[in-house]
Scaffold this active site. Structure first.
Site, PDB file in Angstrom:
ATOM      1  CG  ASP A 291      -3.039   7.997  -1.536  1.00  0.00           C
ATOM      2  OD1 ASP A 291      -3.012   8.501  -0.398  1.00  0.00           O
ATOM      3  OD2 ASP A 291      -2.662   6.844  -1.779  1.00  0.00           O
TER       4      ASP A 291
ATOM      5  CB  ALA B 133       0.435   6.865  -3.806  1.00  0.00           C
TER       6      ALA B 133
ATOM      7  NE  ARG C 131       0.188   1.396   3.343  1.00  0.00           N
ATOM      8  CZ  ARG C 131       1.115   2.297   3.601  1.00  0.00           C
ATOM      9  NH1 ARG C 131       2.387   1.931   3.723  1.00  0.00           N
ATOM     10  NH2 ARG C 131       0.844   3.567   3.708  1.00  0.00           N
TER      11      ARG C 131
ATOM     12  CG  ASN D  55      -2.308  11.461   2.621  1.00  0.00           C
ATOM     13  OD1 ASN D  55      -1.779  10.564   1.946  1.00  0.00           O
ATOM     14  ND2 ASN D  55      -1.958  11.673   3.871  1.00  0.00           N
TER      15      ASN D  55
ATOM     16  CD  GLN E 250      -3.067   2.721   6.750  1.00  0.00           C
ATOM     17  OE1 GLN E 250      -3.674   3.073   7.753  1.00  0.00           O
ATOM     18  NE2 GLN E 250      -3.676   2.563   5.587  1.00  0.00           N
TER      19      GLN E 250
HETATM   20  O1  MRU Z   1      -4.511   3.112   2.098  1.00  0.00           O
HETATM   21  P1  MRU Z   1      -3.028   3.321   1.985  1.00  0.00           P
HETATM   22  O2  MRU Z   1      -2.262   2.780   3.143  1.00  0.00           O
HETATM   23  O3  MRU Z   1      -2.497   2.874   0.652  1.00  0.00           O
HETATM   24  O4  MRU Z   1      -2.864   4.912   2.025  1.00  0.00           O
HETATM   25  C1  MRU Z   1      -1.583   5.443   1.951  1.00  0.00           C
HETATM   26  C2  MRU Z   1      -1.545   6.907   2.096  1.00  0.00           C
HETATM   27  O5  MRU Z   1      -2.567   7.557   2.226  1.00  0.00           O
HETATM   28  C3  MRU Z   1      -0.210   7.569   1.978  1.00  0.00           C
HETATM   29  O6  MRU Z   1      -0.137   8.681   2.802  1.00  0.00           O
HETATM   30  C4  MRU Z   1       0.017   7.984   0.526  1.00  0.00           C
HETATM   31  O7  MRU Z   1      -0.170   6.901  -0.326  1.00  0.00           O
HETATM   32  C5  MRU Z   1       1.374   8.544   0.307  1.00  0.00           C
HETATM   33  S1  MRU Z   1       2.581   7.282   0.451  1.00  0.00           S
HETATM   34  C6  MRU Z   1       4.095   7.919   0.072  1.00  0.00           C
END
Ligand code: MRU
Length: 358
Positions: A246, A57, A55, A256, A205
């Protein structure tokens, strides 16, 4: 899916190519267990993205690129017609895995570009070229994160206490991280930085991944629940906020992890800078503003409990949007690999992208 165990080591390798397959750290089970899962086709990688084995982006983009390459490799002995059909199916399943992070679609477009210009070659040759491109996308991601880290580190004072939301670290990228990359670079430059990690309900996360990354590297980290950020800000205990993203719309609105908007509003209320670490591949000029960014809704069980422990009343209705949109006016700056863009808005973003080679 086969499992292989490994030591975490100093550098976190979220994705790696081993013996003709993609291996990805299973982020669903961190920090209790550190293990890689192996992937051999586009459909398997798509499932890994959907189920959040991988996970973040940029990491999703890298995984998708490898998914395309794997699909091509499995079809390398097929007829040109069967190769084309099979590879199209691979693109389709990957594109349907998660909707919000634009890096997924950016990476698929880049892989399709390689296929398009080499369409006259044999399936074997195309597969090899696609694999090289997937390797290059990952290597480039680390270089970009390092460049963003250097630009962003200059924004942090020695001794800064930095709040971050979700995980925008090595685990969310091919290495170094975006928001955590800025923190890592600041620490590497000799600054004493401490991190306040929002736990990031409902998928945790922050508690599971950001805290783990910082503990691994002995960067001081304090975990808080999401509803504590305002209190700490009001007591003067937070000097800056840095998050990843994202997707950034053409006008600078930032999608985000859910809860980011709340943090940005609080930061403005308290006069705390709110920075977004944003590789240029995350800017999507095809969406005019944040309202047009697709927001993923995830399963109710993530909100009603965690894993097998379900605590909410049976039968309750649930909303589970996985992302929110922070309006550009709340963003102090976008930290990109090409420099820091203060007060992002449509004209300045377009200007920055115009200065980029195609
Ligand atoms: O649902 P996720 O864990 O994929 O969400 C991730 C995020 O929101 C991060 O902050 C974003 O992808 C930036 S990662 C460098």
């Amino acid at each position: 899916m086969m499992k292989s165990h490994a030591d975490a080591g100093p550098a976190i390798q979220t994705l790696r190519w081993r013996d003709g397959a993609l291996e990805m750290i299973d982020q669903r089970v961190l920090p209790a267990r550190f293990e890689y899962l192996r992937y051999g086709s586009a459909a398997e990688v798509a499932e890994g993205i959907r189920s959040m084995v991988v996970r973040g982006a940029p990491a999703i983009g890298c995984a998708a690129a490898y998914g395309v390459a794997l699909q091509a490799l499995t079809l390398r002995s097929a007829s040109p017609q069967a190769f084309e059909l099979g590879l199209e199916a691979g693109f389709k399943v990957l594109a349907a895995s998660r909707p919000t992070a634009v890096n997924l679609f950016w990476a698929l477009k880049r892989m399709r570009g390689v296929w398009d210009v080499n369409a006259q070659r044999s399936p074997q040759q195309i597969a090899e070229l696609l694999l090289s491109e997937a390797h290059e996308i990952s290597a480039e991601d680390v270089r970009i994160n390092r460049a963003m880290g250097e630009h962003g580190a200059a924004l942090l004072a020695d001794g800064a206490r930095v709040l971050t939301h979700c995980n925008a670290g090595a685990l969310a990228t091919a290495g170094h991280g975006t928001a955590l990359g800025v923190i890592r670079s600041a620490v590497e430059s000799g600054k004493r930085i401490s991190v306040i990690a929002d736990e990031t309900r409902p998928f945790l996360q922050g508690a599971r991944l950001t805290a783990w990354e910082m503990v691994q590297e002995k960067i001081p980290v304090t975990l808080i629940t999401d509803n504590m950020a305002g209190h700490l800000m009001s007591r003067g205990e937070i000097d800056a906020v840095i998050v990843g993203t994202d997707r950034v719309a053409a006008n600078g609105d930032v999608a985000n992890k859910i809860g980011t908007y709340m943090v940005a509003v609080l930061a403005q209320r308290h006069g705390i800078p709110f920075y977004v670490a944003c590789p240029l591949s995350t800017i999507d000029l095809t969406v005019p503003d944040g309202a047009a960014i697709p927001i993923e809704e995830r399963a109710a069980e993530e909100v009603t409990g965690f894993r097998e422990c379900q605590w909410a009343a049976q039968g309750v209705q649930v909303r589970n949007p996985a992302f929110d949109v922070t309006p550009a006016e709340l963003v102090t700056a976008l930290i990109t690999e090409k420099g820091v863009l203060m007060r992002p808005e449509r004209e300045r973003i377009a200007g920055l992208l115009r200065r980029m080679p195609p």
